[in-house]
Design an enzyme around this catalytic site. Sequence first.
Site, PDB file in Angstrom:
ATOM      1  N   GLU A 414       0.745  -1.460   0.098  1.00  0.00           N
ATOM      2  CA  GLU A 414      -0.052  -0.016   0.025  1.00  0.00           C
ATOM      3  C   GLU A 414       0.746   1.151  -0.144  1.00  0.00           C
ATOM      4  O   GLU A 414       1.981   1.357   0.855  1.00  0.00           O
ATOM      5  CB  GLU A 414      -0.891   0.198   1.181  1.00  0.00           C
ATOM      6  CG  GLU A 414      -1.938  -0.934   1.120  1.00  0.00           C
ATOM      7  CD  GLU A 414      -2.794  -0.758   2.415  1.00  0.00           C
ATOM      8  OE1 GLU A 414      -2.637   0.379   3.015  1.00  0.00           O
ATOM      9  OE2 GLU A 414      -3.928  -1.587   2.539  1.00  0.00           O
TER      10      GLU A 414
HETATM   11  C1  NOJ Z   1      -4.545   1.379   5.449  1.00  0.00           C
HETATM   12  C2  NOJ Z   1      -5.320   0.318   5.280  1.00  0.00           C
HETATM   13  O1  NOJ Z   1      -5.038  -0.702   5.055  1.00  0.00           O
HETATM   14  C3  NOJ Z   1      -6.252   0.847   4.151  1.00  0.00           C
HETATM   15  O2  NOJ Z   1      -7.527   0.105   4.035  1.00  0.00           O
HETATM   16  C4  NOJ Z   1      -6.588   2.218   3.979  1.00  0.00           C
HETATM   17  O3  NOJ Z   1      -7.419   2.615   2.852  1.00  0.00           O
HETATM   18  C5  NOJ Z   1      -5.510   3.221   4.040  1.00  0.00           C
HETATM   19  N1  NOJ Z   1      -4.663   2.954   5.174  1.00  0.00           N
HETATM   20  C6  NOJ Z   1      -5.617   4.552   4.010  1.00  0.00           C
HETATM   21  O4  NOJ Z   1      -6.313   4.915   5.134  1.00  0.00           O
END
Ligand code: NOJ
Length: 585
Positions: A414
């Site tokens: 991410e």
């Molecule tokens: C981390 C989380 O895993 C994800 O679900 C979320 O959208 C992002 N942070 C942004 O807040």
Amino acid sequence: MLPRCAISVCHVFVLVLCLSSAEDFDWTKNDHGSFYYGTFPAGFSWGAGSSAYQTEGAWDTDGKGLSIWDVFSHKKGKIQQNDTGDSSCEGYHKIKDDVGLMKELKLNHYRFSISWPRLIPTGIKSDHINEKGIQYYNDLIDHLLESKITPIVTLYHWDLPQFLQERYGGWQNISMVNHFNEFANLCFERFGNRIKYWVTFNNPWSVAVEGYETGEHAPGLRLRGTGAYKAAHHIIKAHAKVWHTYDTQWRAKQKGLVGISLSGDWGEPVDITNQKDIEAAERYVQFYLGWFATPIFHGDYPQVMKDFIGRKSVQQGLGTSRLPSFSPQEKSYIKGTCDFLGVGHFTTRYITQKNNPSGRSSSSYFTDRDLAELVDPRWPDPGSEWLYAVPWGFRRLLNFVKSQYGNPMIYVTENGVSEKMLCTELCDDWRIQYFKDYTNEMLKAIKDGVNVKGYTAWSLLDKFEWDEGYSERFGLYYVDFRNKNKPRYPKASVQFYKRIISSNGFPNQREVENWRRKAVETCSSSNQLLAAEEQRSTAANILRLIHDPLTSHMEMVTEIVVPTVCTLSILLSAVFLMFLLRRRN
Ligand code: NOJ
């Protein structure tokens, strides 16, 4: 038998090895450097991500059970605007469309999560398996593979079956370890012939801290000073168990990898010449990513967590530390249970030492760390309150992971930025800047020797952003949530990210500037398209309301049609009155 001196030489050697693995990281060297033009290693994997509750919608469709997020979001006052993920992006009904968007981006991989209660409605496998849920993920996986997109599957992205929360207290209870293992085993059995990358947990830090300590997230418990540590303890055990299950029962046949996705903000010492600040910054990182990574790579919690929480627990008159401990057998069972490390990273903080009172009433995960977090007011913060764009922090974090955990294989699971926009905006110049700079810092980290194999932009679509509802948009694609069909529109960053992917990096300054210019040009036409579509759907709504006698539309009728009709009648009466007056004159 070895002579005693040889044993002690061995001891010293082992000790030096252990210490040096944690001491490699140079806190005093922060080289920001300039933009680096170059390419990523051949085969580097580019992707985008999502999670089940945030995008699927279909919360009660086809036999799905309730998750803690269904229940939490239905309670008034928990989520911005009382939004829910009930329909979200309708991803459940849009496999083809969404895979189409991924093809358009030329993604190498797509990261999504499986909703546990969609597959097992109560969470307990022996109760019932929902074949329709299985079918949905089969379809998604098959569509991805047909399009040559590698699926990376997360087993737990926060949507615990509500039944397990009610019956056992969720992650406060050790029985979750077995239930989760059964669910994971079912996934390996049904999908493992096609899935080669498994992520057990997404960002367990959030599950523990926000779910069981602050209560901002589901299940909304506020068990300060103990709840997060207990939840994390069970999650780490559950992760290890699932890794062993795969290792012993499936790996030989399926040949996949099992990792975990840990989230970590970077913590930079306010003053890199001050030892206290350096120690505080290291504590910040150890209490964040290290909390989970250290047991998984080294078998136990970071020493600094054991020391700080242990000391404070004693001061609070407790017989044992609020941080649970692992038995020697558990340590060796947990150590090494990671084929690759998923890293989720968004932002950075400056850290300085700050002593907190250690009274029992003030005990919490946050006060246990004895530090203060600061931000530089010059850092851009286009969206979420907590998210400042500090690209160099990413390179620092990746190098920290390399030095602490023996240079593991990393997938960035991410990374991205949100916007807080009341009006529609597809020209997301700040997101282009964020992706450009963060991926560039990742490239520098690879040049430093960090073993990063792939990058996942967060996220493919705008979606339900947990307690922030739909007010924060992370997507490469804009989703019009007011329209029942949830249409998707590309933001400018789609064009830019696509170029990074097709060039596998940054060829030269002229070209990269060109990408940016072109991306921003194309988005103004998409903006017009979206604006026109919005006008059309508002008009269509009014027309539908005029012709549709259903009472469910009464609210909108009173909001839109009644005022419009009233205004028209007033105007007409005024015109009529003026006409009469003129005739009398
Ligand atoms: C981390 C989380 O895993 C994800 O679900 C979320 O959208 C992002 N942070 C942004 O807040």
